[in-house]
Design a protein around this motif. Structure first.
Motif, mmCIF file in Angstrom:
data_model
loop_
_atom_site.group_PDB
_atom_site.id
_atom_site.type_symbol
_atom_site.label_atom_id
_atom_site.label_comp_id
_atom_site.label_asym_id
_atom_site.label_seq_id
_atom_site.Cartn_x
_atom_site.Cartn_y
_atom_site.Cartn_z
ATOM 1 N N ALA A 120 0.908 -1.293 -0.128
ATOM 2 C CA ALA A 120 0.350 0.054 -0.072
ATOM 3 C C ALA A 120 0.898 1.122 -0.090
ATOM 4 C CB ALA A 120 -0.883 -0.038 1.221
ATOM 5 N N ILE A 121 1.779 1.044 0.918
ATOM 6 C CA ILE A 121 2.810 2.336 0.882
ATOM 7 C C ILE A 121 3.406 2.689 -0.651
ATOM 8 C CG2 ILE A 121 4.968 3.068 1.972
ATOM 9 C CD1 ILE A 121 4.141 1.772 4.592
ATOM 10 N N TYR A 175 -4.083 7.722 3.850
ATOM 11 C CA TYR A 175 -3.811 6.348 3.653
ATOM 12 C C TYR A 175 -2.225 5.808 3.763
ATOM 13 C CZ TYR A 175 -8.556 4.541 3.416
ATOM 14 O OH TYR A 175 -9.897 4.542 3.514
ATOM 15 N N LEU A 176 -1.362 6.805 3.356
ATOM 16 C CA LEU A 176 0.062 6.498 3.730
ATOM 17 C C LEU A 176 0.430 6.593 5.066
ATOM 18 C CD1 LEU A 176 2.046 8.604 0.929
ATOM 19 C CD2 LEU A 176 2.324 6.249 1.622
ATOM 20 N N GLY A 177 -0.341 7.568 5.806
ATOM 21 C CA GLY A 177 -0.245 7.552 7.228
ATOM 22 C C GLY A 177 -0.843 6.353 7.968
ATOM 23 N N TYR A 178 -1.931 5.914 7.263
ATOM 24 C CA TYR A 178 -2.527 4.619 8.022
ATOM 25 C C TYR A 178 -1.772 3.478 7.718
ATOM 26 C CZ TYR A 178 -6.200 1.063 8.448
ATOM 27 O OH TYR A 178 -7.000 -0.038 8.795
ATOM 28 N N SER A 179 -1.079 3.508 6.543
ATOM 29 C CA SER A 179 -0.432 2.170 6.426
ATOM 30 C C SER A 179 0.799 2.374 7.093
ATOM 31 C CB SER A 179 -0.075 2.160 4.751
ATOM 32 O OG SER A 179 -1.129 2.130 4.167
ATOM 33 N N HIS A 180 1.636 3.511 7.281
ATOM 34 C CA HIS A 180 2.775 3.573 8.134
ATOM 35 C C HIS A 180 2.417 3.095 9.680
ATOM 36 C CE1 HIS A 180 5.831 4.569 5.485
ATOM 37 N NE2 HIS A 180 5.323 5.398 4.989
ATOM 38 N N ARG A 181 1.244 3.798 9.818
ATOM 39 C CA ARG A 181 0.860 3.258 11.404
ATOM 40 C C ARG A 181 0.592 1.879 11.718
ATOM 41 N NH1 ARG A 181 -4.282 3.352 13.990
ATOM 42 N NH2 ARG A 181 -5.470 4.011 12.215
#
Length: 160
Positions: free
Chosen positions: A58-59, A78-84
């Motif tokens: 996803a990232i 969603y970049l934030g979400y995936s990293h989290r």
């Protein structure tokens, strides 16, 4: 008769206004998926990877989406979400902040930022995000309800 119809139309408009004004990009599924149909292929592939919990893929996809459109608050969120989800909170916070810089009323970014604060044991900051969602979603929204539930669960788990 006309007055009743006008009032009904106004109430319908007010009830749906948060869906359009708040900027989408929120929690799990629902009306936003229709919104994603207008997104780039890279975004769509990133979203599919999130749905499969393949956050590394996803990232990669969301990075491509952001490279093409650096001001896409949904891709940034969603970049934030995936990293989290991979435990990289500094990167997650960076992307949530970027999404909110582009769209301060992005309900998904506020929800996910609040959840990140809970995961980092920062209940006061999570409550701040809930208050922001309460202001943005003054007639209520899924992201507000989900963060409120997450806060309640956090409080139950951390009693005593």
């Amino acid at each position: 008769m006309f007055a009743r119809a006008a009032i009904a139309a106004l109430l319908l408009l007010l009830a749906t206004a948060p869906l359009f004004a708040a900027g989408g990009g929120g929690g799990g599924g629902g009306p936003q998926e229709e919104h994603w149909a207008f997104k780039s292929r890279n975004f769509q592939r990133g979203y599919q990877a999130v749905e499969k919990a393949d956050y590394r893929a996803a990232i990669e996809w969301f990075n491509l989406a952001v490279a093409a459109d650096p001001k896409d608050p949904d891709a940034l969120t969603y970049l934030g979400y995936s990293h989290r989800k991979l435990g990289d909170y500094p990167a997650a916070m960076k992307y949530y902040e970027q999404a909110l810089a582009v769209n301060p009323k992005h309900v998904g970014a506020h929800e996910y930022l609040g959840e990140a604060y809970l995961e980092m044991n920062n209940l006061p900051k999570a409550r701040e995000e809930l208050a922001k969602l309460d202001d943005i979603c003054w007639l209520g929204c899924e992201e507000y309800r989900e963060l409120k539930t997450a806060i309640r669960q956090y409080e139950q788990q951390h009693k005593g």
